[in-house]
Design a protein around this motif. Structure first.
Motif, PDB file in Angstrom:
ATOM      1  N   TYR A  37       0.846  -1.196   0.000  1.00 10.96           N
ATOM      2  CA  TYR A  37       0.000   0.000   0.000  1.00 10.96           C
ATOM      3  C   TYR A  37       0.876   1.239   0.000  1.00 10.96           C
ATOM      4  O   TYR A  37       1.865   1.306   0.721  1.00 10.96           O
ATOM      5  CB  TYR A  37      -0.889   0.032   1.245  1.00 10.96           C
ATOM      6  CG  TYR A  37      -1.920  -1.056   1.298  1.00 10.96           C
ATOM      7  CD1 TYR A  37      -3.220  -0.833   0.856  1.00 10.96           C
ATOM      8  CD2 TYR A  37      -1.609  -2.313   1.813  1.00 10.96           C
ATOM      9  CE1 TYR A  37      -4.183  -1.829   0.919  1.00 10.96           C
ATOM     10  CE2 TYR A  37      -2.560  -3.314   1.878  1.00 10.96           C
ATOM     11  CZ  TYR A  37      -3.848  -3.072   1.428  1.00 10.96           C
ATOM     12  OH  TYR A  37      -4.795  -4.067   1.491  1.00 10.96           O
ATOM     13  N   CYS A  39       0.602   5.270   0.884  1.00  4.38           N
ATOM     14  CA  CYS A  39      -0.266   6.150   1.667  1.00  4.38           C
ATOM     15  C   CYS A  39      -0.060   7.608   1.272  1.00  4.38           C
ATOM     16  O   CYS A  39       0.970   7.971   0.711  1.00  4.38           O
ATOM     17  CB  CYS A  39       0.005   5.947   3.154  1.00  4.38           C
ATOM     18  SG  CYS A  39      -0.129   4.197   3.644  1.00  4.38           S
ATOM     19  N   LYS A  40      -1.042   8.443   1.604  1.00  3.51           N
ATOM     20  CA  LYS A  40      -1.021   9.837   1.152  1.00  3.51           C
ATOM     21  C   LYS A  40       0.155  10.632   1.705  1.00  3.51           C
ATOM     22  O   LYS A  40       0.571  11.606   1.110  1.00  3.51           O
ATOM     23  CB  LYS A  40      -2.330  10.539   1.474  1.00  3.51           C
ATOM     24  CG  LYS A  40      -2.502  10.947   2.913  1.00  3.51           C
ATOM     25  CD  LYS A  40      -3.745  11.785   3.104  1.00  3.51           C
ATOM     26  CE  LYS A  40      -3.862  12.256   4.539  1.00  3.51           C
ATOM     27  NZ  LYS A  40      -5.034  13.078   4.743  1.00  3.51           N
ATOM     28  N   THR A  90      -9.562  -2.098   5.949  1.00  2.93           N
ATOM     29  CA  THR A  90      -9.523  -1.991   4.492  1.00  2.93           C
ATOM     30  C   THR A  90     -10.941  -2.003   3.927  1.00  2.93           C
ATOM     31  O   THR A  90     -11.854  -2.579   4.515  1.00  2.93           O
ATOM     32  CB  THR A  90      -8.736  -3.154   3.855  1.00  2.93           C
ATOM     33  OG1 THR A  90      -9.442  -4.380   4.071  1.00  2.93           O
ATOM     34  CG2 THR A  90      -7.344  -3.265   4.429  1.00  2.93           C
ATOM     35  N   LYS A  91     -11.079  -1.333   2.802  1.00  5.49           N
ATOM     36  CA  LYS A  91     -12.333  -1.383   2.046  1.00  5.49           C
ATOM     37  C   LYS A  91     -11.941  -1.273   0.583  1.00  5.49           C
ATOM     38  O   LYS A  91     -11.457  -0.226   0.151  1.00  5.49           O
ATOM     39  CB  LYS A  91     -13.274  -0.260   2.448  1.00  5.49           C
ATOM     40  CG  LYS A  91     -14.614  -0.363   1.762  1.00  5.49           C
ATOM     41  CD  LYS A  91     -15.607   0.630   2.305  1.00  5.49           C
ATOM     42  CE  LYS A  91     -16.936   0.403   1.596  1.00  5.49           C
ATOM     43  NZ  LYS A  91     -17.945   1.350   2.070  1.00  5.49           N
ATOM     44  N   PRO A  93      -9.580  -1.327  -2.370  1.00  7.66           N
ATOM     45  CA  PRO A  93      -8.134  -1.102  -2.412  1.00  7.66           C
ATOM     46  C   PRO A  93      -7.635  -0.078  -1.383  1.00  7.66           C
ATOM     47  O   PRO A  93      -6.448   0.159  -1.279  1.00  7.66           O
ATOM     48  CB  PRO A  93      -7.905  -0.592  -3.827  1.00  7.66           C
ATOM     49  CG  PRO A  93      -9.187   0.076  -4.196  1.00  7.66           C
ATOM     50  CD  PRO A  93     -10.274  -0.717  -3.504  1.00  7.66           C
ATOM     51  N   GLN A  94      -8.540   0.547  -0.606  1.00 12.23           N
ATOM     52  CA  GLN A  94      -8.143   1.563   0.373  1.00 12.23           C
ATOM     53  C   GLN A  94      -7.957   0.956   1.759  1.00 12.23           C
ATOM     54  O   GLN A  94      -8.616  -0.030   2.104  1.00 12.23           O
ATOM     55  CB  GLN A  94      -9.199   2.683   0.474  1.00 12.23           C
ATOM     56  CG  GLN A  94      -9.175   3.672  -0.655  1.00 12.23           C
ATOM     57  CD  GLN A  94      -9.902   3.154  -1.873  1.00 12.23           C
ATOM     58  OE1 GLN A  94     -10.885   2.452  -1.760  1.00 12.23           O
ATOM     59  NE2 GLN A  94      -9.407   3.493  -3.048  1.00 12.23           N
ATOM     60  N   ALA A  95      -7.070   1.594   2.571  1.00 15.14           N
ATOM     61  CA  ALA A  95      -6.829   1.112   3.934  1.00 15.14           C
ATOM     62  C   ALA A  95      -6.344   2.256   4.818  1.00 15.14           C
ATOM     63  O   ALA A  95      -5.781   3.233   4.328  1.00 15.14           O
ATOM     64  CB  ALA A  95      -5.783   0.005   3.916  1.00 15.14           C
ATOM     65  N   ASN A  96      -6.578   2.096   6.111  1.00 10.52           N
ATOM     66  CA  ASN A  96      -6.110   3.036   7.126  1.00 10.52           C
ATOM     67  C   ASN A  96      -5.645   2.245   8.340  1.00 10.52           C
ATOM     68  O   ASN A  96      -6.203   1.182   8.655  1.00 10.52           O
ATOM     69  CB  ASN A  96      -7.233   3.977   7.582  1.00 10.52           C
ATOM     70  CG  ASN A  96      -7.644   4.943   6.502  1.00 10.52           C
ATOM     71  OD1 ASN A  96      -6.871   5.802   6.107  1.00 10.52           O
ATOM     72  ND2 ASN A  96      -8.860   4.797   6.008  1.00 10.52           N
ATOM     73  N   ASP A 112      -5.413   6.990   4.079  1.00 11.70           N
ATOM     74  CA  ASP A 112      -5.676   6.984   2.637  1.00 11.70           C
ATOM     75  C   ASP A 112      -4.631   6.171   1.885  1.00 11.70           C
ATOM     76  O   ASP A 112      -4.048   6.627   0.894  1.00 11.70           O
ATOM     77  CB  ASP A 112      -5.729   8.407   2.084  1.00 11.70           C
ATOM     78  CG  ASP A 112      -6.836   9.222   2.722  1.00 11.70           C
ATOM     79  OD1 ASP A 112      -7.899   8.645   3.020  1.00 11.70           O
ATOM     80  OD2 ASP A 112      -6.640  10.425   2.930  1.00 11.70           O
ATOM     81  N   CYS A 113      -4.398   4.968   2.375  1.00  6.33           N
ATOM     82  CA  CYS A 113      -3.453   4.065   1.709  1.00  6.33           C
ATOM     83  C   CYS A 113      -4.172   3.363   0.561  1.00  6.33           C
ATOM     84  O   CYS A 113      -5.344   3.001   0.673  1.00  6.33           O
ATOM     85  CB  CYS A 113      -2.922   3.030   2.697  1.00  6.33           C
ATOM     86  SG  CYS A 113      -2.086   3.795   4.120  1.00  6.33           S
ATOM     87  N   GLU A 114      -3.470   3.194  -0.522  1.00  9.82           N
ATOM     88  CA  GLU A 114      -4.036   2.599  -1.728  1.00  9.82           C
ATOM     89  C   GLU A 114      -3.188   1.399  -2.136  1.00  9.82           C
ATOM     90  O   GLU A 114      -1.957   1.501  -2.241  1.00  9.82           O
ATOM     91  CB  GLU A 114      -4.046   3.642  -2.846  1.00  9.82           C
ATOM     92  CG  GLU A 114      -4.630   3.184  -4.138  1.00  9.82           C
ATOM     93  CD  GLU A 114      -6.146   3.348  -4.198  1.00  9.82           C
ATOM     94  OE1 GLU A 114      -6.761   2.675  -5.044  1.00  9.82           O
ATOM     95  OE2 GLU A 114      -6.704   4.140  -3.425  1.00  9.82           O
TER      96      GLU A 114
END
Length: 118
Positions: A37, A39-40, A90-91, A93-96, A112-114
């Protein structure tokens, strides 16, 4: 005199056990997948997901230099994993990554990890 030696040996054995891979013969792995992932904030994290034959799910990732095994728990949406004081949520492809001990209005540790596309 035997007790201190036994305690020292037990402690040494415990330290050696920490370096050994975790195996639980009663729980058999069905599949394993590693996802990276981005992240922003420019950080990235690699997560190894493991699904078992008895339908449990785990996520292994490093948080603050500690390798942690997160266990999947019930979530209203997405996949939620917990370990120690942390939640990896996760939801798609996104994760926190959240620190549940932080103040209520604190931002996620990783936001905002992708998931990288393969």
């Amino acid at each position: 005199m035997k007790k201190p030696i036994a305690i020292m040996l037990a402690l040494l054995g415990a330290q050696a056990a920490l370096a050994m891979p975790l195996t639980v013969p009663q729980i058999q792995t069905a599949s394993t997948q590693t996802t990276r992932y981005d992240c922003k904030d420019g950080k990235s994290v690699s997560v190894q997901y493991t699904n078992t034959r008895n339908h449990q799910s785990f996520a292994a990732l490093t948080v603050d230099g500690r390798k942690l095994l997160f266990v999947n728990v019930i979530a209203g949406s997405g996949a939620k994993y917990v370990a120690d004081q942390y939640t990896w949520w996760t939801k798609g492809p996104q994760a926190n990554l959240y620190d549940e001990m932080a103040a209520k209005d604190s931002p996620p540790l990783l936001a905002d990890c992708e998931a990288r596309k393969k």
